[in-house]
Design an enzyme around this catalytic site. Structure first.
Site, PDB file in Angstrom:
ATOM      1  CE  LYS A 113      -3.900   1.998   2.638  1.00  0.00           C
ATOM      2  NZ  LYS A 113      -4.836   1.771   3.769  1.00  0.00           N
TER       3      LYS A 113
ATOM      4  CB  SER B 286      -8.130   3.687   2.945  1.00  0.00           C
ATOM      5  OG  SER B 286      -7.290   3.009   3.870  1.00  0.00           O
TER       6      SER B 286
ATOM      7  CB  SER C 245      -8.499   0.904   5.829  1.00  0.00           C
ATOM      8  OG  SER C 245      -9.176   2.136   5.790  1.00  0.00           O
TER       9      SER C 245
END
Lengths: 95, 484, 491
Positions: free
Chosen positions: B76, B151, B175
């Protein structure tokens, strides 16, 4: 606890965000929706409950007093927006 | 190769069925060919990946097999990676080439992992749909008109589309788990303090936790085994021994007590979503688990408590983005205040600014007690609810998300509605517990996920539950039609 | 609250004192606290506030704060909490200062000060907390190439550990405030937790001042910031007290504000505040956990405490029979105390050492604006000088001459005495000849002396002593000369 454009302006200044006059109306509406939801907290009876800052109530580990961090100037100055003679530059600060 | 799990690929590398270079090239090619449809990567680090793959091949040739040797992983874009742009999905950091590497990434690299690139995400991890990214929305591979959740939307989408066999994410209010559910993959948020936060750009420090997303519970166990452990650089990272997650996977479930919180099945919950989760629990019952009704009365306040605590911490954490030492700086600032205000207003997107304002307001004089302190007190109530429940049961289960993937733009204008997407996941962050989401079927053709929550440091137990479930089902093996 | 009135006004002073702790590394990072190096060479990723970096607390900073707390008999925070004070400023890289507020490491304590008239006064300490120092803004000629002035930011100092010591408003004039500040300086330097170099900003004083008519409620206070010498502090307080009284007596009002003192011009001006609304939004730092200090740790630190100024003062009175005031002066700074004790030991006479340290040495240091630690005459050299005084090798007049030469780097006292031939005349025969010569050369004065009564003779003999000393270039022992003269002048 509804907030108005004036409060939005004050908070935006504290947060150093620029909010243009034509934005404050819509923005305060949004913020009021969020704060309206958040206001459910006022229902809770928490008078004798201690605040919890961290999920696990453990204590701070302490570091030995040794110099372990290297000089990183050559790595960080090149990624700074403006630097000169080893310093980061900002518009003149008047105290 | 891309339909295989990380665990299968690891065996293939060890058996020399293919080389790490071949494996990496395969995934790089797939990203190159297919990510245009998804936008799940912000940066692809091809050259670096191939160099790491070659090093892995040499290690394999020398008999040096580590946990992740030669396995491609997508990180990420919230994790700092030295020499590689680390954007956090924000214009603010569009030009930020991190000068150091996050512990979680470094640990995986030390176990031989190959970094494929950096995945797209909601800006500063603030969002549940991956629509707030400066780099544009990520699309759900099951239906590209729909969001992947957020997210860690890029991570979940690239996994589901088999553009990467393993990924890292971070979870502040859901997330990792919510996008895992919406994309039909497995995602684990470890106990707060299990994985170091060093080098992970902070959203809400007391809630943020890094974890793996994979195609199976076993893959998550493999990645967590590499990521977890004490780190001197993070004061909140706990010095607890790391469990044998891989070793615990196969344990039987006989006698397992599954708590079913009534609050996870509210009256207004979509019946199909509720049934999906109940069905998953029935499968575990078949394997010897017992279902126990429990109640977590305070978690109805978890969303409001979260939307005070998280923005408050974020408002302070994001003050360092001031246009002085790194990141975005506005053109030709006329004075210091202009530098701050324009750099921050132009560098941050709308949702980030909203949350900074909410957090600043909640901490400001006159409101601190009514908002922040009160939210912290509610936080204790929530944690105590879980503690009571875990006296009766081993794990808690329910749906991960109240809905499947929604249409792009459907909630873009309604932040509060968007926040409710995390209604089942947020309480876990407030309490700091470990939880995972596993694929548990489909509702109207879209993946649905079931959440398994464990007690502190019981990552091994919840991975075991999910693994046993996945031994009996094949939901986790389904691949979106267009990405077979 | 106040000890004296100032033109009918009562002055109320409280101090906030920032003390830089002498740790090797910073409070939250492993970067060096060294000063004087290239800008930003000791600014680690953590000190720069790089995204994703995290603080870890330096054990020694905690221990130093506890040591201070024990030294002022304060309650030690068994549990203390770091909080964030949020404001934007270029020398504050994270946009917040990590500090303590609700749960500081040092609770209420007290410090006893001694005033020039010998009286003692207790100043209460409200609390002391740990925090990180900010970086520095350099205002010299930087430019953005378009003619706009720029300020350079050096973050080497950012993250240096500080304790901020907050007093109650217990001081009533500049003298008390300076005595308190000096006492704190003596305590932290005796503890070894601070280098105490004021010129380097090791200790910085913010002074809160208000005035009122006796019996009235507290007046509005102003804060004068960042005073870094005792002398400036005294002047700045006097200046501000006068200003406030002038304003009030002219019917004006005091505005709550921060003022910046300029020592060069002895003026002060109002500062623009850093945060207009002063809404710092304190909250517990979520990257740090509560710091716990165990009873065992406190016990160990207490047992290891070095001698503190009060104990040292008492010992000087007891051991060296010094007056309380002298003992207070000599024990008031660790550097002075060390110097004095070394000189007393080498010279074998504490009283003489005390007189020299507070007299000749202090005057010389003062006139050349030097620290005792940088004294050109070492304690050993002063000790040697005292030895020579005591064994009669030199007179006290010559001693001053030797001291001066030693100060100018001409060598050790013994070498100087030897080289300049300053030894007292010990040969009685030679001295007798000179005495006889002086008497022979002054028949009128001899006549006069012999006609005088005893009381007058004592005065009149001075003339002869002076002549003999002149003839011997001061090398004669005045007592011996006196004796000889008395014998020889006797009618």
């Amino acid at each position: 606890m509804a907030i108005d454009s004036q409060v939005v302006a004050r908070v935006a200044h504290l947060a150093r965000l620029r909010v243009d006059d034509d934005e404050t109306g819509a923005l305060s509406e949004r913020l009021n929706e969020i704060l309206g939801m958040v206001d459910q907290l006022q229902q809770a009876d928490v008078s004798d409950v201690e605040p919890l800052a961290h999920p696990l109530e453990v204590s701070q580990p302490l570091r030995d007093d040794r110099v372990t961090e290297p000089d990183v100037r050559d790595k960080v100055l090149p990624i700074a927006p403006a630097s000169e003679e080893g310093c980061f530059l900002v518009p003149r600060v008047i105290e | 190769m891309h339909d295989k799990t990380l665990t299968e690929l690891k065996a293939g590398l060890q058996a020399k069925d293919f080389s790490a270079r071949e494996l990496t090239e395969h995934f790089l090619d797939r990203v190159q060919a297919r990510d245009g449809e998804l936008n799940s990567f912000v940066t692809v680090t091809g050259e670096q990946a191939l160099a790491q793959a070659d090093a892995a091949d040499q290690a394999i040739a020398a008999g040096d097999h580590r946990l992740l040797t030669g396995l491609p992983i997508a990180h990420k874009d919230i994790f700092c990676t030295e020499g590689v742009r680390t954007s956090c999905g924000s214009r603010m950091l569009d030009n930020f080439v991190a000068p150091y590497t996050a512990t979680a990434v470094e640990r995986m690299a030390a176990q031989g992992a190959v970094m494929l690139g950096k995945t797209n995400m909601d800006e500063f991890a603030m969002g549940s749909s991956n629509e707030t990214s400066f780099y544009g929305p990520v699309r759900n591979p099951w239906d590209t008109e729909r969001v992947p959740g957020g997210s860690s939307g890029g991570a979940a989408a690239c996994l589901a589309a088999r553009l990467a066999p393993g990924a890292t994410g971070t979870d502040t209010g859901g997330s990792i788990r919510q996008p895992a559910a919406l994309n039909g993959v497995t995602g684990l948020k470890p106990t707060y303090g299990r994985v170091s936060r060093w080098g992970m750009i902070a959203f809400a420090s007391s809630l943020d936790q890094a974890g793996p997303l994979g195609l199976s519970a076993a893959d998550c166990a493999l990645m967590l085994q590499a990521m977890a452990g004490h780190d001197d650089k993070d004061s909140t990272c706990l010095d607890e021994p790391v469990g044998d997650y891989l070793g615990a996977l196969d344990q039987g479930l006989d006698g397992l007590r599954i708590g079913v919180p009534e609050e996870f099945f509210p009256d207004d919950l979509d019946g199909a979503i509720a049934d999906n989760a109940r069905e998953a629990m029935r499968e575990l019952e078949k394997q010897g688990a017992k279902l126990v009704k429990v109640s977590l009365p305070s978690i109805k306040l978890s969303v409001p408590a979260y939307y005070v605590i998280a923005p408050a911490e974020a408002s302070s954490n994001l003050s360092r983005f001031d246009g002085v030492r790194f990141g975005y700086r506005c053109e030709d600032p006329k004075d210091l205040e202009d530098l701050y205000k324009r750099s921050r207003s132009e560098g941050f997107g709308a949702e980030v600014k909203r949350r900074i304002l909410v957090g600043t307001y909640a901490l400001s004089a006159g409101y601190y007690d009514a908002y922040y302190k009160r939210a912290q007190r509610v936080r204790r109530l929530i944690r105590d609810d879980f503690a009571r429940a875990f006296k009766e049961v081993d794990v808690l289960m329910g749906p991960t998300s109240p809905e499947t993937a929604f249409k792009l733009g459907a909630k873009a204008d309604d932040p509060v509605k968007m926040y409710m997407a995390d209604v089942f996941t947020i309480a876990v962050n407030l309490a700091g517990l470990p939880a995972l989401s596993m694929p548990s079927g489909f509702v109207d053709g879209l993946p649905a996920g079931t959440q398994v929550i464990g007690n502190y440091f019981q990552e091994g137990r919840i991975l075991n539950v999910a693994h046993r479930y996945q031994m009996a089902t094949d939901w986790h093996q389904r691949i979106p039609g267009a990405f077979q | 609250m106040s000890s004296s009135l100032h033109n009918g006004w009562e002055v109320v002073i409280g101090l906030e004192v920032h003390v830089q702790l002498a740790t090797r590394s910073k409070i939250f990072s492993g970067a060096s606290t060294a000063t004087g190096d290239e800008p930003n060479s000791h600014a680690s990723l953590i000190d720069l506030g790089m995204p994703g970096t995290l603080p870890v607390v330096n054990k020694e900073a905690i221990r130093n704060a506890v040591r201070f707390g024990l030294a002022i008999n304060a309650d030690i925070g068994r549990r203390s909490v770091f909080e964030r004070k949020n404001y934007f400023y270029p020398d504050l890289p994270k946009g917040y200062q990590t500090t303590q507020l609700a749960e500081p490491i040092v609770g209420a304590g007290e410090v006893v000060i001694r005033l020039e008239d010998g009286t003692e006064k207790t100043v209460r300490i409200h609390h002391a907390h740990l925090e990180e120092d900010a970086g520095k803004s350099l205002h010299e000629a930087f430019s953005d190439g378009m003619g706009h002035g720029q300020t350079g930011i050096d973050l080497n100092r950012a993250g240096t550990p500080l304790i901020e010591i907050v007093s109650e408003p217990d001081m009533g004039n500049a003298e008390e405030a300076v005595a308190y500040a000096r006492k704190l300086h003596a305590i932290v330097t005796s503890l070894g937790i601070c280098d105490g170099d004021m010129s380097q900003g090791n200790m910085r004083f913010d002074v809160n001042i208000s005035v009122r008519r006796p019996g009235e409620p507290l007046g509005t206070r102003t804060e004068t910031k960042n005073l870094n010498s005792f002398r400036f502090m005294e002047k700045a307080i006097k200046l501000e007290v006068e200003r406030q009284i002038d304003v009030l007596e002219d019917g004006g009002k005091i505005v709550q504000e921060t003022r910046l003192y300029n020592g060069d011009t002895n003026t002060a001006r109002s500062m623009r505040t850093k945060e207009d609304a002063n809404d710092y939004r304190y909250f517990p730092c979520p990257d740090l956990l509560p710091v716990l200090v165990s009873e065992e740790e406190i016990g160990t630190l207490r047992a290891e405490l070095p001698e503190l100024p009060d104990a040292r003062e008492a010992r000087y009175v007891e051991q060296y029979q010094l007056s309380g005031y002298d003992a207070g002066l000599l024990s008031g700074s660790i550097a002075t105390a060390r110097y004095f004790e070394a000189a007393a030991e080498h010279g074998g006479d504490a009283k003489l050492a005390a007189n020299w340290v507070m007299g000749e040495l202090a005057a010389k240091l003062n006139s050349e604006d030097k620290d005792i630690a940088d004294s050109p005459v070492s304690a050993e050299q002063l000790g040697q000088l005292i030895l020579r005084l005591k064994d009669g090798t030199i007179s006290s007049k010559i001693a001053k001459q030797v001291f001066e030469a030693c100060w100018n780097g001409e060598g050790d006292p013994d070498a100087i005495i030897e080289a300049k031939g300053l030894k007292q005349m010990s040969d009685t025969g030679e001295l007798e000849k000179i005495v006889d010569q002086v008497i022979a050369d002054s028949p009128a004065q001899v006549e006069d002396y012999r006609n005088a009564d005893d009381a007058k003779r004592k005065k009149k003999i001075g003339y002869f002593v002076g002549q003999v000393m002149k003839a011997t270039q001061g090398k004669a022992n005045p007592q011996q000369v006196n004796q000889l003269l008395q014998q020889k002048l006797a009618p």
